[in-house]
Design a protein around this motif. Structure first.
Motif, PDB file in Angstrom:
ATOM      1  N   THR A 103       0.814  -1.208   0.000  1.00  0.00           N
ATOM      2  CA  THR A 103       0.000   0.000   0.000  1.00  0.00           C
ATOM      3  C   THR A 103       0.854   1.268   0.000  1.00  0.00           C
ATOM      4  O   THR A 103       0.315   2.371  -0.141  1.00  0.00           O
ATOM      5  CB  THR A 103      -0.913   0.052   1.239  1.00  0.00           C
ATOM      6  N   GLY A 104       2.167   1.107   0.172  1.00  0.00           N
ATOM      7  CA  GLY A 104       3.045   2.270   0.256  1.00  0.00           C
ATOM      8  C   GLY A 104       3.096   2.884   1.636  1.00  0.00           C
ATOM      9  O   GLY A 104       3.861   3.821   1.874  1.00  0.00           O
ATOM     10  N   LEU A 105       2.288   2.381   2.559  1.00  0.00           N
ATOM     11  CA  LEU A 105       2.210   2.972   3.901  1.00  0.00           C
ATOM     12  C   LEU A 105       3.118   2.200   4.857  1.00  0.00           C
ATOM     13  O   LEU A 105       2.655   1.474   5.739  1.00  0.00           O
ATOM     14  CB  LEU A 105       0.768   2.966   4.404  1.00  0.00           C
ATOM     15  N   ASP A 107       7.196   2.767   6.642  1.00  0.00           N
ATOM     16  CA  ASP A 107       8.420   3.570   6.673  1.00  0.00           C
ATOM     17  C   ASP A 107       9.610   2.806   7.241  1.00  0.00           C
ATOM     18  O   ASP A 107      10.594   3.407   7.671  1.00  0.00           O
ATOM     19  CB  ASP A 107       8.212   4.865   7.456  1.00  0.00           C
ATOM     20  N   ALA A 108       9.538   1.474   7.226  1.00  0.00           N
ATOM     21  CA  ALA A 108      10.691   0.692   7.658  1.00  0.00           C
ATOM     22  C   ALA A 108      11.863   0.998   6.723  1.00  0.00           C
ATOM     23  O   ALA A 108      11.684   1.059   5.499  1.00  0.00           O
ATOM     24  CB  ALA A 108      10.360  -0.797   7.629  1.00  0.00           C
ATOM     25  N   PRO A 109      13.052   1.223   7.259  1.00  0.00           N
ATOM     26  CA  PRO A 109      14.195   1.604   6.417  1.00  0.00           C
ATOM     27  C   PRO A 109      14.439   0.638   5.258  1.00  0.00           C
ATOM     28  O   PRO A 109      14.747   1.078   4.143  1.00  0.00           O
ATOM     29  CB  PRO A 109      15.370   1.591   7.400  1.00  0.00           C
ATOM     30  N   GLN A 110      14.297  -0.667   5.511  1.00  0.00           N
ATOM     31  CA  GLN A 110      14.554  -1.629   4.440  1.00  0.00           C
ATOM     32  C   GLN A 110      13.497  -1.547   3.347  1.00  0.00           C
ATOM     33  O   GLN A 110      13.795  -1.764   2.160  1.00  0.00           O
ATOM     34  CB  GLN A 110      14.636  -3.063   4.991  1.00  0.00           C
ATOM     35  N   VAL A 111      12.267  -1.206   3.725  1.00  0.00           N
ATOM     36  CA  VAL A 111      11.198  -1.054   2.732  1.00  0.00           C
ATOM     37  C   VAL A 111      11.457   0.182   1.878  1.00  0.00           C
ATOM     38  O   VAL A 111      11.339   0.148   0.649  1.00  0.00           O
ATOM     39  CB  VAL A 111       9.821  -0.968   3.416  1.00  0.00           C
ATOM     40  N   LEU A 112      11.818   1.292   2.520  1.00  0.00           N
ATOM     41  CA  LEU A 112      12.089   2.521   1.779  1.00  0.00           C
ATOM     42  C   LEU A 112      13.294   2.349   0.851  1.00  0.00           C
ATOM     43  O   LEU A 112      13.284   2.846  -0.285  1.00  0.00           O
ATOM     44  CB  LEU A 112      12.342   3.668   2.755  1.00  0.00           C
ATOM     45  N   ALA A 113      14.316   1.637   1.311  1.00  0.00           N
ATOM     46  CA  ALA A 113      15.490   1.399   0.461  1.00  0.00           C
ATOM     47  C   ALA A 113      15.108   0.563  -0.758  1.00  0.00           C
ATOM     48  O   ALA A 113      15.547   0.834  -1.879  1.00  0.00           O
ATOM     49  CB  ALA A 113      16.575   0.687   1.271  1.00  0.00           C
ATOM     50  N   PHE A 114      14.259  -0.441  -0.537  1.00  0.00           N
ATOM     51  CA  PHE A 114      13.812  -1.286  -1.648  1.00  0.00           C
ATOM     52  C   PHE A 114      12.999  -0.472  -2.649  1.00  0.00           C
ATOM     53  O   PHE A 114      13.169  -0.618  -3.872  1.00  0.00           O
ATOM     54  CB  PHE A 114      12.972  -2.444  -1.113  1.00  0.00           C
ATOM     55  N   LEU A 115      12.133   0.400  -2.164  1.00  0.00           N
ATOM     56  CA  LEU A 115      11.318   1.217  -3.060  1.00  0.00           C
ATOM     57  C   LEU A 115      12.175   2.190  -3.862  1.00  0.00           C
ATOM     58  O   LEU A 115      11.894   2.444  -5.040  1.00  0.00           O
ATOM     59  CB  LEU A 115      10.255   1.969  -2.256  1.00  0.00           C
ATOM     60  N   ASN A 180       1.107   7.502  -1.105  1.00  0.00           N
ATOM     61  CA  ASN A 180       1.589   7.189   0.242  1.00  0.00           C
ATOM     62  C   ASN A 180       3.113   7.184   0.279  1.00  0.00           C
ATOM     63  O   ASN A 180       3.726   7.713   1.217  1.00  0.00           O
ATOM     64  CB  ASN A 180       1.047   5.826   0.693  1.00  0.00           C
ATOM     65  N   ILE A 181       3.723   6.590  -0.732  1.00  0.00           N
ATOM     66  CA  ILE A 181       5.187   6.552  -0.804  1.00  0.00           C
ATOM     67  C   ILE A 181       5.749   7.966  -0.891  1.00  0.00           C
ATOM     68  O   ILE A 181       6.735   8.309  -0.222  1.00  0.00           O
ATOM     69  CB  ILE A 181       5.641   5.718  -2.018  1.00  0.00           C
ATOM     70  N   ARG A 182       5.111   8.813  -1.713  1.00  0.00           N
ATOM     71  CA  ARG A 182       5.585  10.189  -1.882  1.00  0.00           C
ATOM     72  C   ARG A 182       5.591  10.929  -0.544  1.00  0.00           C
ATOM     73  O   ARG A 182       6.566  11.609  -0.194  1.00  0.00           O
ATOM     74  CB  ARG A 182       4.700  10.930  -2.876  1.00  0.00           C
ATOM     75  N   ARG A 183       4.510  10.798   0.207  1.00  0.00           N
ATOM     76  CA  ARG A 183       4.408  11.521   1.472  1.00  0.00           C
ATOM     77  C   ARG A 183       5.387  10.992   2.516  1.00  0.00           C
ATOM     78  O   ARG A 183       6.006  11.767   3.253  1.00  0.00           O
ATOM     79  CB  ARG A 183       2.974  11.432   2.003  1.00  0.00           C
ATOM     80  N   ILE A 184       5.547   9.673   2.552  1.00  0.00           N
ATOM     81  CA  ILE A 184       6.439   9.091   3.552  1.00  0.00           C
ATOM     82  C   ILE A 184       7.894   9.392   3.232  1.00  0.00           C
ATOM     83  O   ILE A 184       8.690   9.725   4.120  1.00  0.00           O
ATOM     84  CB  ILE A 184       6.185   7.573   3.668  1.00  0.00           C
ATOM     85  N   THR A 185       8.272   9.298   1.954  1.00  0.00           N
ATOM     86  CA  THR A 185       9.665   9.609   1.594  1.00  0.00           C
ATOM     87  C   THR A 185       9.959  11.095   1.759  1.00  0.00           C
ATOM     88  O   THR A 185      11.122  11.490   1.854  1.00  0.00           O
ATOM     89  CB  THR A 185       9.973   9.173   0.151  1.00  0.00           C
ATOM     90  N   ALA A 186       8.905  11.925   1.803  1.00  0.00           N
ATOM     91  CA  ALA A 186       9.093  13.354   2.064  1.00  0.00           C
ATOM     92  C   ALA A 186       9.264  13.630   3.553  1.00  0.00           C
ATOM     93  O   ALA A 186       9.506  14.777   3.948  1.00  0.00           O
ATOM     94  CB  ALA A 186       7.911  14.150   1.515  1.00  0.00           C
ATOM     95  N   GLY A 187       9.107  12.582   4.370  1.00  0.00           N
ATOM     96  CA  GLY A 187       9.373  12.745   5.797  1.00  0.00           C
ATOM     97  C   GLY A 187       8.166  12.711   6.704  1.00  0.00           C
ATOM     98  O   GLY A 187       8.303  12.862   7.927  1.00  0.00           O
ATOM     99  N   GLU A 188       6.961  12.517   6.154  1.00  0.00           N
ATOM    100  CA  GLU A 188       5.771  12.469   7.008  1.00  0.00           C
ATOM    101  C   GLU A 188       5.704  11.128   7.742  1.00  0.00           C
ATOM    102  O   GLU A 188       5.959  10.076   7.150  1.00  0.00           O
ATOM    103  CB  GLU A 188       4.502  12.658   6.176  1.00  0.00           C
ATOM    104  N   PRO A 189       5.342  11.132   9.021  1.00  0.00           N
ATOM    105  CA  PRO A 189       5.200   9.876   9.770  1.00  0.00           C
ATOM    106  C   PRO A 189       4.034   9.050   9.230  1.00  0.00           C
ATOM    107  O   PRO A 189       3.032   9.593   8.748  1.00  0.00           O
ATOM    108  CB  PRO A 189       4.922  10.338  11.203  1.00  0.00           C
ATOM    109  N   VAL A 190       4.161   7.737   9.330  1.00  0.00           N
ATOM    110  CA  VAL A 190       3.111   6.840   8.846  1.00  0.00           C
ATOM    111  C   VAL A 190       1.764   7.159   9.495  1.00  0.00           C
ATOM    112  O   VAL A 190       0.727   7.206   8.819  1.00  0.00           O
ATOM    113  CB  VAL A 190       3.503   5.368   9.116  1.00  0.00           C
ATOM    114  N   ASP A 191       1.765   7.383  10.803  1.00  0.00           N
ATOM    115  CA  ASP A 191       0.497   7.633  11.506  1.00  0.00           C
ATOM    116  C   ASP A 191      -0.159   8.928  11.035  1.00  0.00           C
ATOM    117  O   ASP A 191      -1.383   9.063  11.105  1.00  0.00           O
ATOM    118  CB  ASP A 191       0.737   7.688  13.019  1.00  0.00           C
ATOM    119  N   ALA A 197      -4.734   8.612   3.745  1.00  0.00           N
ATOM    120  CA  ALA A 197      -4.703   7.439   2.871  1.00  0.00           C
ATOM    121  C   ALA A 197      -6.027   6.694   2.911  1.00  0.00           C
ATOM    122  O   ALA A 197      -6.524   6.227   1.873  1.00  0.00           O
ATOM    123  CB  ALA A 197      -3.559   6.517   3.289  1.00  0.00           C
ATOM    124  N   VAL A 198      -6.608   6.597   4.089  1.00  0.00           N
ATOM    125  CA  VAL A 198      -7.907   5.932   4.224  1.00  0.00           C
ATOM    126  C   VAL A 198      -8.991   6.707   3.471  1.00  0.00           C
ATOM    127  O   VAL A 198      -9.785   6.131   2.716  1.00  0.00           O
ATOM    128  CB  VAL A 198      -8.287   5.789   5.717  1.00  0.00           C
TER     129      VAL A 198
END
Length: 214
Positions: A103-105, A107-115, A180-191, A197-198
């Motif tokens: 879902t792109g939601l 922010d685990a470092p390994q997930v972001l690195a993979f993306l 979701n990926i765009r917002r999280i990689t821009a630094g927004e917290p998942v919560d 997103a919902v």
């Protein structure tokens, strides 16, 4: 015995993929050769190619179980008497709640690195487009209740309305995840991203429901 062989093959496939992705993340996809991956995994190149016909498949293996996921959701919904779009919407919402990386939601470092690896490598982006095309095909068949296992090249046998609907649904799922990926990689917290997103998911599926006969 065949079940044991299949499990061993799957473990080998998983190991090869993990070794390759670790190297790609460290050095870059284009800087790592298939021979280097094979050597690191302690297998021969022919063995590696038996499991992964193309270098890109070593990365996209992580998406293998998701290629027909929307189709599986629709097929199960049909059996339960639930409208396909309702089932798909609820499936996405459940994924958001559990922070499913698809879902792109997440922010685990390994997930972001993979993306970053996935979206920053042109050959992987192109391969993902082929992945999405296959996802559209099986979803279109599921929307029409077409039996699984249709021969390749039979898209014309599936009504145009189903193929158009599947294309729209797959694009909506991709755009929702990308946002979701765009917002999280821009630094927004998942919560902080979750409520929007919902709502975006609910709004997107309301729009689909208004225009699609499913």
């Amino acid at each position: 015995m065949s079940g044991l062989r299949e499990r061993k093959k799957e473990r080998t496939r998983q190991t090869l993929s993990e070794v390759a992705i670790a190297l790609f993340l460290e050095k870059g996809f284009d800087a790592v050769s298939v021979a280097e991956v094979a050597a690191a995994a302690e297998v021969s190149k022919p063995t590696l190619f038996r499991y992964f016909p193309a270098k890109e498949d070593l990365v996209l293996h992580r998406f293998a179980d998701h290629e027909d996921e929307p189709a599986r959701v629709v097929a199960a919904a049909r059996e339960a008497g639930v409208p396909p779009l309702t089932a798909l919407r609820d499936h996405v919402l459940a994924g958001l709640e559990r922070r499913d990386p698809v879902t792109g939601l997440n922010d685990a470092p390994q997930v972001l690195a993979f993306l970053r690896l996935l979206h920053g490598t042109p050959s992987l982006v192109a391969r993902m487009q082929a992945f999405q095309a296959r996802s559209e095909g099986v979803l279109a068949a599921a929307l029409e209740g077409t039996p699984e296992g249709m021969p390749e090249g039979t898209d014309a046998e599936i009504p145009l309305r189903a193929r158009l609907a599947a294309a729209q649904i797959v694009v909506v799922l991709r755009v929702l995840a990308d946002e979701n990926i765009r917002r999280i990689t821009a630094g927004e917290p998942v919560d902080a991203v979750l409520p929007g997103a919902v709502e975006a998911t609910r709004e997107a599926f309301r729009g689909l429901a208004e225009g699609l006969p499913y």
